[in-house]
Design a protein around this motif. Structure first.
Motif, mmCIF file in Angstrom:
data_model
loop_
_atom_site.group_PDB
_atom_site.id
_atom_site.type_symbol
_atom_site.label_atom_id
_atom_site.label_comp_id
_atom_site.label_asym_id
_atom_site.label_seq_id
_atom_site.Cartn_x
_atom_site.Cartn_y
_atom_site.Cartn_z
ATOM 1 N N GLY A 79 34.950 40.610 37.097
ATOM 2 C CA GLY A 79 35.107 41.551 37.471
ATOM 3 C C GLY A 79 35.771 41.995 37.736
ATOM 4 O O GLY A 79 37.310 41.817 38.906
ATOM 5 N N ILE A 80 36.057 44.113 37.856
ATOM 6 C CA ILE A 80 37.282 44.461 38.407
ATOM 7 C C ILE A 80 36.978 45.347 39.419
ATOM 8 O O ILE A 80 36.281 46.195 39.246
ATOM 9 N N ALA A 81 38.205 45.769 39.906
ATOM 10 C CA ALA A 81 38.000 46.354 41.031
ATOM 11 C C ALA A 81 39.670 48.106 40.559
ATOM 12 O O ALA A 81 40.278 46.943 41.230
ATOM 13 N N ARG A 142 37.129 51.494 49.113
ATOM 14 C CA ARG A 142 36.536 49.801 49.857
ATOM 15 C C ARG A 142 35.402 49.757 49.147
ATOM 16 O O ARG A 142 34.756 48.398 48.682
ATOM 17 N N LEU A 143 34.528 50.736 47.992
ATOM 18 C CA LEU A 143 33.437 50.918 47.406
ATOM 19 C C LEU A 143 33.462 49.856 46.663
ATOM 20 O O LEU A 143 32.746 49.090 45.633
ATOM 21 N N GLU A 144 35.394 50.201 45.976
ATOM 22 C CA GLU A 144 35.673 49.933 43.968
ATOM 23 C C GLU A 144 35.167 48.123 44.504
ATOM 24 O O GLU A 144 34.974 47.063 43.714
ATOM 25 N N THR A 145 35.796 47.550 45.815
ATOM 26 C CA THR A 145 35.949 46.270 46.321
ATOM 27 C C THR A 145 34.876 45.444 46.424
ATOM 28 O O THR A 145 34.689 44.621 46.114
ATOM 29 N N ALA A 146 33.791 46.482 46.917
ATOM 30 C CA ALA A 146 32.724 45.865 47.887
ATOM 31 C C ALA A 146 32.205 45.880 46.010
ATOM 32 O O ALA A 146 31.328 44.789 45.790
ATOM 33 N N LYS A 154 33.225 34.526 38.169
ATOM 34 C CA LYS A 154 34.044 33.725 37.977
ATOM 35 C C LYS A 154 35.574 34.200 38.415
ATOM 36 O O LYS A 154 36.170 33.675 38.363
ATOM 37 N N LEU A 155 35.516 35.174 37.685
ATOM 38 C CA LEU A 155 37.112 35.983 37.316
ATOM 39 C C LEU A 155 37.016 36.588 38.425
ATOM 40 O O LEU A 155 36.660 37.706 37.560
ATOM 41 N N ALA A 156 38.169 37.324 39.738
ATOM 42 C CA ALA A 156 37.276 38.867 40.056
ATOM 43 C C ALA A 156 39.106 38.897 40.106
ATOM 44 O O ALA A 156 39.981 38.531 40.441
ATOM 45 N N ILE A 157 39.291 40.737 40.085
ATOM 46 C CA ILE A 157 40.409 40.976 39.393
ATOM 47 C C ILE A 157 40.522 42.771 40.502
ATOM 48 O O ILE A 157 39.672 42.986 40.414
ATOM 49 N N PHE A 158 41.312 42.447 41.225
ATOM 50 C CA PHE A 158 41.353 43.639 42.167
ATOM 51 C C PHE A 158 42.876 44.137 42.153
ATOM 52 O O PHE A 158 44.095 43.207 41.979
ATOM 53 N N ASP A 159 43.226 45.756 41.834
ATOM 54 C CA ASP A 159 44.267 46.025 41.180
ATOM 55 C C ASP A 159 44.021 47.480 42.796
ATOM 56 O O ASP A 159 44.098 48.003 42.842
ATOM 57 N N GLU A 160 45.799 46.788 42.714
ATOM 58 C CA GLU A 160 45.971 47.298 43.909
ATOM 59 C C GLU A 160 44.891 47.193 45.235
ATOM 60 O O GLU A 160 44.411 48.719 45.811
ATOM 61 N N PRO A 161 44.357 46.573 45.565
ATOM 62 C CA PRO A 161 43.127 46.673 46.446
ATOM 63 C C PRO A 161 42.759 47.541 47.570
ATOM 64 O O PRO A 161 42.012 48.366 48.311
ATOM 65 N N THR A 162 43.936 47.865 48.676
ATOM 66 C CA THR A 162 43.932 48.173 49.909
ATOM 67 C C THR A 162 44.978 49.153 49.744
ATOM 68 O O THR A 162 45.316 49.695 50.711
ATOM 69 N N SER A 163 45.256 50.099 48.117
ATOM 70 C CA SER A 163 46.101 51.316 48.571
ATOM 71 C C SER A 163 44.716 52.397 48.817
ATOM 72 O O SER A 163 44.137 52.457 48.983
ATOM 73 N N GLN A 164 45.287 53.029 49.803
ATOM 74 C CA GLN A 164 44.932 54.199 50.501
ATOM 75 C C GLN A 164 43.226 53.585 51.849
ATOM 76 O O GLN A 164 42.858 54.378 52.394
ATOM 77 N N VAL A 165 43.874 52.385 51.708
ATOM 78 C CA VAL A 165 42.853 51.598 52.994
ATOM 79 C C VAL A 165 43.863 51.472 54.122
ATOM 80 O O VAL A 165 45.088 51.458 54.189
ATOM 81 N N ASP A 166 43.332 51.667 55.781
ATOM 82 C CA ASP A 166 43.915 51.903 56.837
ATOM 83 C C ASP A 166 44.197 50.156 57.656
ATOM 84 O O ASP A 166 43.590 49.934 56.493
ATOM 85 N N LEU A 167 45.225 50.508 57.932
ATOM 86 C CA LEU A 167 45.911 48.951 58.597
ATOM 87 C C LEU A 167 44.219 48.251 58.599
ATOM 88 O O LEU A 167 44.254 46.555 58.193
#
Lengths: 314, 257
Positions: A79-81, A142-146, A154-167
Motif C-alpha cells: 500500500g502506498i500513501a 492525512r486521508l492518504e495516510t489513512a 505487508k509493505l506500507a510505503i509513505f512518501d513524505e507523509p507529513t508534508s503540509q501537515v501541522d506539527l
C-alpha cells in the motif's frame, strides 16, 4: 528473504538518470527511512516498488515477488500513501476509504469501525462530510495516510507523509506509522525531513543522485562521521582571518557563518578541542559569547556522506 | 475478492462519479428535455406531430452519446489529477482497469438514456415497449463504443481545452452526419452520396432507427440492423480501450501520460 530488495535498479526519464544501479534492501518488520533531497530518486524508487513505474533495468522485488513481472501480486501486499494526495474529487473521505478497503478485502464486518477509528485517530472525523476536493492540503494528506492504515498491507510505503501537515498532526501520523509496524507491516518512509527520519527510522538509507550512499542505523551513521561531536561557538564580533586559520589548524572540520561570528566545528573529542579553541580565541582577543556541544544531526550525516545538505538541489 | 469483482468495483466507482457531477447532469438533462419541448411547443405550427415522433427517439440516442462521451472527460481528469496512478496501485490488471472504464462509460450512457427513454415513452405513443427493452443491451454496446472513442480522444489530449475541442468535433460529425435529427432522404437531398451512406450506417442512426421502427413503431426487431449496430460499435470500444491501455503503459514507462 528481504521484504524489499533491488539489484542494480536503474530508471531513466529520457536522458535523465533518476536511479543509477541502486542496490537496496529492507528487512521484514523494520521502518526504513529513505533520506534525500528533492530529485534524489526517492519517489522514483517508490513508484517502481508500487508497480506504477517499470524499471529501465535491474530487478526490484517485494516480499520475493518481481515488481516488473508480477505487478498484480505485488499490489495485493503493498500500500502506498502518495506524496501528492490522490482521491476521487467528488467523494467523501469515508467513501474513499470504503472503496480502498473493499479493493483490499478488508473484512466487511470490521470495515466501517476501522475506517471510523482511523478517521478519528488522524483527526479527519470533523471533515467526514466534506468532498475530497474541499479538503485542505493537510487533510487530504492525512486521508492518504489513512488509506494505508486501513489497508494494513505487508509493505506500507509513505512518501513524505507529513508534508503540509501541522506539527501536532505530524506526531500523530508518526505514531500511527509506528503502530502499523508493531502490527507486523514493513514500512518504507521517504522524506527530506530530518526530524521525521530521526523519529521513525530503524535504519536510514541516504539516496543521492539516484544512488545509495549509505544505509545503517542512526547511531551507527552518526558514529561514522569523522569526529563525533559538534561544537557551535558564537563570537561577539566577526572572527579575524588569522584566528579562523588557527582554529582550522586545530583539527576537525570547521565552518564559519557568512557573518563571520558563528562557527560550527565537527571534532572527534569536544573535551580536547574546546580548551584549545578558547585559548586560541583568547590569544587573538576574540570574545566568545556562547559554546554549545551537541551530537551530529542527520543533516550532518548527510553532509558528511554527500558533501551537500538536504535543502540543496541534487 | 476476485479480479472480476475488483473490476466491477472500479467500474462502479467511476460510474458513480458520473452521477456525482450534478451540474453536468442538470445541463445534459435540460438540453435533452428542452429539445423535446422546443419541438413540441414552439414548432407546433411549423411541423406536424410525425416529426416529433421521429425526433424523440433521436434525442434518446443523442443523450446516450453525450453521457457516454463524459467517460473521456473523467479519464482526462483522472490522468491529470493522478487518480489513475492510484488506480495503478490497486490489485487489478491494467487490462482490468481499461475494461472497468469502458464498462462504466457504457453504463453511464445507458442509464442516462434510459431516463430519457422513459420520458419518451410517456410523451410519444408507442407500440413496442418490449422491443424497446430488447434494444437496450445493443444500446449499451453502442454506449461502450462511444465511451471508447472518447477515451481515445482523452488519451491523446495534452490539455483540457483540446479534449473539449475533440469531443465537440466528434459530436458535430457523429450527430450531424446521422439520421438522429432528420431522415436519410433529407441528407441525400442536400449532401453528397458518400455522406448519406455514412449517415445511414452511423451507429447512432442505426440505434435511433431501431428505436423508431421497433420500439415506438411496433415493427418486429430487424436483427440485421442490430447486428450492424454491434459491428459498428464494438471496434470503437476496442480502439478506445487500446488507446487507454497504451496511455497506462506509457505512464508505467515514462511516469506521465
Amino acid at each position: 528473504m528481504h521484504a524489499v530488495e533491488t539489484l542494480n535498479l536503474s530508471k531513466k526519464y529520457g536522458k535523465t538518470d533518476a536511479l543509477r544501479g541502486l542496490n537496496f534492501e529492507v528487512e521484514e518488520g523494520e521502518i526504513m527511512v529513505i533520506l534525500g533531497p528533492n530529485g534524489s530518486g526517492k519517489t522514483t524508487l517508490l513508484m517502481i516498488l508500487c508497480t506504477i513505474l517499470k524499471p529501465t533495468s535491474g530487478i526490484a522485488k517485494v516480499v520475493g515477488i518481481d515488481v516488473a513481472k508480477e505487478g498484480t501480486k505485488v499490489r495485493e501486499v503493498m500500500g502506498i500513501a502518495f506524496q501528492e494526495a490522490r482521491g476521487f474529487w467528488r467523494h467523501k473521505p469515508s467513501s474513499i476509504l470504503r472503496f480502498h478497503a473493499s479493493m483490499f478485502d478488508i473484512d466487511p464486518t470490521k470495515r466501517q469501525d476501522l475506517i471510523d477509528q482511523t478517521m478519528k485517530d488522524l483527526e479527519l472525523w470533523e471533515s467526514r462530510d466534506k468532498l475530497f476536493m474541499h479538503l485542505s492540503g493537510g487533510q487530504a494528506k492525512r486521508l492518504e495516510t489513512a488509506k494505508v492504515l486501513v489497508q494494513r498491507p505487508k509493505l506500507a510505503i509513505f512518501d513524505e507523509p507529513t508534508s503540509q501537515v501541522d506539527l501536532r498532526g505530524k506526531r500523530k501520523i508518526w505514531d500511527k506509522i509506528k503502530e502499523l509496524r508493531n502490527q507486523g507491516s514493513t514500512i518504507i518512509v521517504a522524506t527530506n525531513e530530518v526530524r521525521e527520519a530521526e523519529y521513525l527510522a530503524d535504519r536510514v538509507t541516504i539516496l543521492h543522485q539516484g544512488q545509495r550512499v549509505v544505509c545503517d542505523t542512526i547511531p551507527h551513521l552518526k558514529d561514522a562521521i569523522a569526529g563525533g561531536d559538534v561544537v557551535e561557538v558564537d563570537f561577539e564580533d566577526p572572527v579575524s582571518a588569522r584566528l579562523s586559520e588557527e582554529l582550522k589548524s586545530l583539527g576537525g572540520s570547521v565552518a564559519l557563518s557568512p557573518q563571520g561570528n558563528q562557527m560550527r566545528a565537527m571534532v572527534s573529542r569536544a573535551e580536547d578541542w574546546v580548551p584549545k579553541m578558547t585559548s586560541a580565541s583568547y590569544n587573538q582577543g576574540a570574545k566568545i559569547s556562547s559554546i554549545k556541544i551537541t551530537e551530529p544531526s542527520l543533516d550532518d550525516v548527510f553532509m558528511q556522506f554527500t558533501g551537500t545538505t538536504l535543502e540543496d538541489k541534487p | 475478492m476476485s479480479e472480476l469483482s475488483r473490476l466491477f468495483h472500479v467500474a462502479r466507482a467511476d460510474f458513480s462519479y458520473f452521477f456525482r457531477t450534478k451540474w453536468l447532469m442538470a445541463v445534459l438533462i435540460s438540453l435533452s428535455v428542452s429539445d423535446m419541448l422546443v419541438t413540441a411547443l414552439v414548432y407546433r405550427g411549423l411541423m406536424n406531430f410525425d416529426y416529433f415522433r421521429f425526433l424523440v427517439p433521436g434525442i434518446v440516442v443523442a443523450g446516450l452519446f453525450s453521457a457516454a462521451t463524459d467517460t473521456g472527460r473523467r479519464i482526462w481528469l483522472a490522468l491529470r489529477e493522478g487518480v489513475v496512478q492510484y488506480y495503478m496501485t490497486l490489485p487489478i490488471r491494467t487490462s482490468g482497469l481499461v475494461v472497468a472504464y469502458i464498462l462504466s462509460g457504457g453504463l453511464g450512457g445507458i442509464v442516462y438514456s434510459s431516463f430519457l427513454l422513459v420520458i419518451a415513452l410517456a410523451v410519444v405513443p408507442h407500440q413496442g415497449i418490449v422491443n424497446a427493452l430488447l434494444i437496450i443491451p445493443f444500446m449499451f454496446v453502442l454506449s461502450t463504443g462511444i465511451a471508447g472513442l472518447s477515451a481515445f480522444l482523452a488519451s491523446i489530449s495534452r490539455r483540457g481545452e483540446i479534449y473539449w475541442v475533440y469531443a465537440q468535433g466528434l459530436q458535430v460529425s457523429m450527430v450531424t452526419i446521422s439520421t438522429v435529427f432528420y431522415p436519410a432522404q433529407t441528407i441525400e437531398g442536400f449532401l453528397p452520396g458518400p455522406v448519406a451512406t455514412i449517415a445511414r450506417y452511423n451507429p447512432l442512426s442505426l440505434a435511433a432507427g431501431a428505436l423508431r421502427d421497433s420500439g415506438f413503431g411496433g415493427n418486429p426487431l430487424d436483427l440485421s440492423v442490430l447486428g450492424t449496430l454491434l459491428a459498428a460499435s464494438l471496434p470503437l470500444a476496442v480502439s478506445g480501450a487500446l488507446a487507454y491501455w497504451v496511455i497506462l503503459r506509457t505512464i508505467r514507462l515514462r511516469g506521465k501520460p
